[in-house]
Scaffold this active site. Structure first.
Site, PDB file in Angstrom:
ATOM      1  N   ASP A  29       0.787  -1.246   0.000  1.00 51.21           N
ATOM      2  CA  ASP A  29       0.000   0.000   0.000  1.00 51.21           C
ATOM      3  C   ASP A  29       0.823   1.303   0.000  1.00 51.21           C
ATOM      4  O   ASP A  29       0.471   2.256   0.706  1.00 51.21           O
ATOM      5  CB  ASP A  29      -0.963   0.009   1.198  1.00 51.21           C
ATOM      6  N   LYS A 134      -6.775  -4.653  -2.948  1.00 53.10           N
ATOM      7  CA  LYS A 134      -7.411  -5.328  -1.804  1.00 53.10           C
ATOM      8  C   LYS A 134      -8.392  -4.392  -1.099  1.00 53.10           C
ATOM      9  O   LYS A 134      -8.068  -3.240  -0.826  1.00 53.10           O
ATOM     10  CB  LYS A 134      -6.336  -5.828  -0.829  1.00 53.10           C
ATOM     11  N   CYS A 167      -2.099  -2.460   7.825  1.00 53.20           N
ATOM     12  CA  CYS A 167      -2.131  -3.410   6.697  1.00 53.20           C
ATOM     13  C   CYS A 167      -0.912  -4.331   6.630  1.00 53.20           C
ATOM     14  O   CYS A 167      -1.024  -5.467   6.169  1.00 53.20           O
ATOM     15  CB  CYS A 167      -2.325  -2.646   5.395  1.00 53.20           C
TER      16      CYS A 167
END
Ligand code: TIU
Length: 226
Positions: A29, A134, A167
């Site tokens: 990310d 995601k 995450c």
């Protein structure tokens, strides 16, 4: 030494065993929405400059894997434009100035295809590298991440990216439950909160590596180029 020989990376809580034919890098990310002003991270009231500071180190780690001809997989946290994969339990959390799906300076926050969901320019994937979109914090949830890892024959995963305790740690826990050995590059991950980063690293390596291992980028690069 051949590609399948077991090598070791000096790490906490003890050496991380790997082989060159089954290790890959997972970059979580590193998106404009988390690193730049006007994105989702900033909308939550966070100081995004902390996350931007690791970009050169993540770039070095990615380049190291590329030059060793090892797989690099990128993830992006984002939702479908109709937000059908965004449960109220995620959208309504907290009190952000903008919510996921709202229009911001870089397009709709955390929505696939918008400028803000792109990976920052210095870390853009190259041809042949998988990019996993995601909807959750963990990379396995509602994605084909697990299939990609299997198809590439990966067994040991090195992790970088943001944020350490959200995450990154969630994905490491999911991966560990699925049988992967997980090593966190401590200077190639960051949190909006220093104490959460520190605590996440300690949680990962505590109890004999209950979630995985941790060490710095240079140590990983030396081991994969040895
Ligand atoms: N990628 C990721 O960690 N998503 C987050 O929302 N992290 C926060 O720390 N908010």
């Amino acid at each position: 030494m051949t590609k399948s020989d077991i090598r070791h990376i000096e790490a906490r809580p003890f050496d991380f065993p790997f082989s060159l034919d089954s290790v890959g890098l997972v970059v979580i990310d590193m998106q404009r929405d988390f690193l730049e002003d006007g994105g989702f991270g900033a909308s939550l009231g966070n100081d995004v400059s902390r996350l931007r500071a690791i970009v050169p180190t993540v770039a070095r780690l990615i380049e190291g894997f590329r030059s060793a001809d090892l797989p690099v997989i990128h993830t992006r946290e984002c939702h479908r434009p109709d937000l059908s994969d965004l449960p109220p339990a995620k959208r309504d959390r907290g009190n952000p100035s903008l919510r996921i799906g709202d229009e911001g300076p870089m397009g709709r926050l955390l929505v696939a295809g918008e400028p803000g969901t792109e990976i920052v320019p210095a870390l853009l994937p190259v041809v042949g590298e998988a990019v996993v979109d995601k909807p959750g914090k963990g990379a396995f949830y509602h994605t084909d991440f697990g299939t990609i890892l299997e198809q590439k024959g990966l067994k040991q995963l090195v992790f970088a990216g943001v944020t350490t305790e959200v995450c990154v740690q969630t994905t490491m826990r999911e991966a560990n439950d699925r049988g992967y050995d997980c090593l966190l590059a401590t200077d190639a991950t960051e949190s909006y909160f220093q104490h959460f980063k520190d605590a996440a690293i300690e949680m990962i390596v505590a109890q004999g590596g209950i979630v995985g291992w941790a060490c710095e980028t240079d140590t990983i690069l030396e081991a994969i180029h040895d």
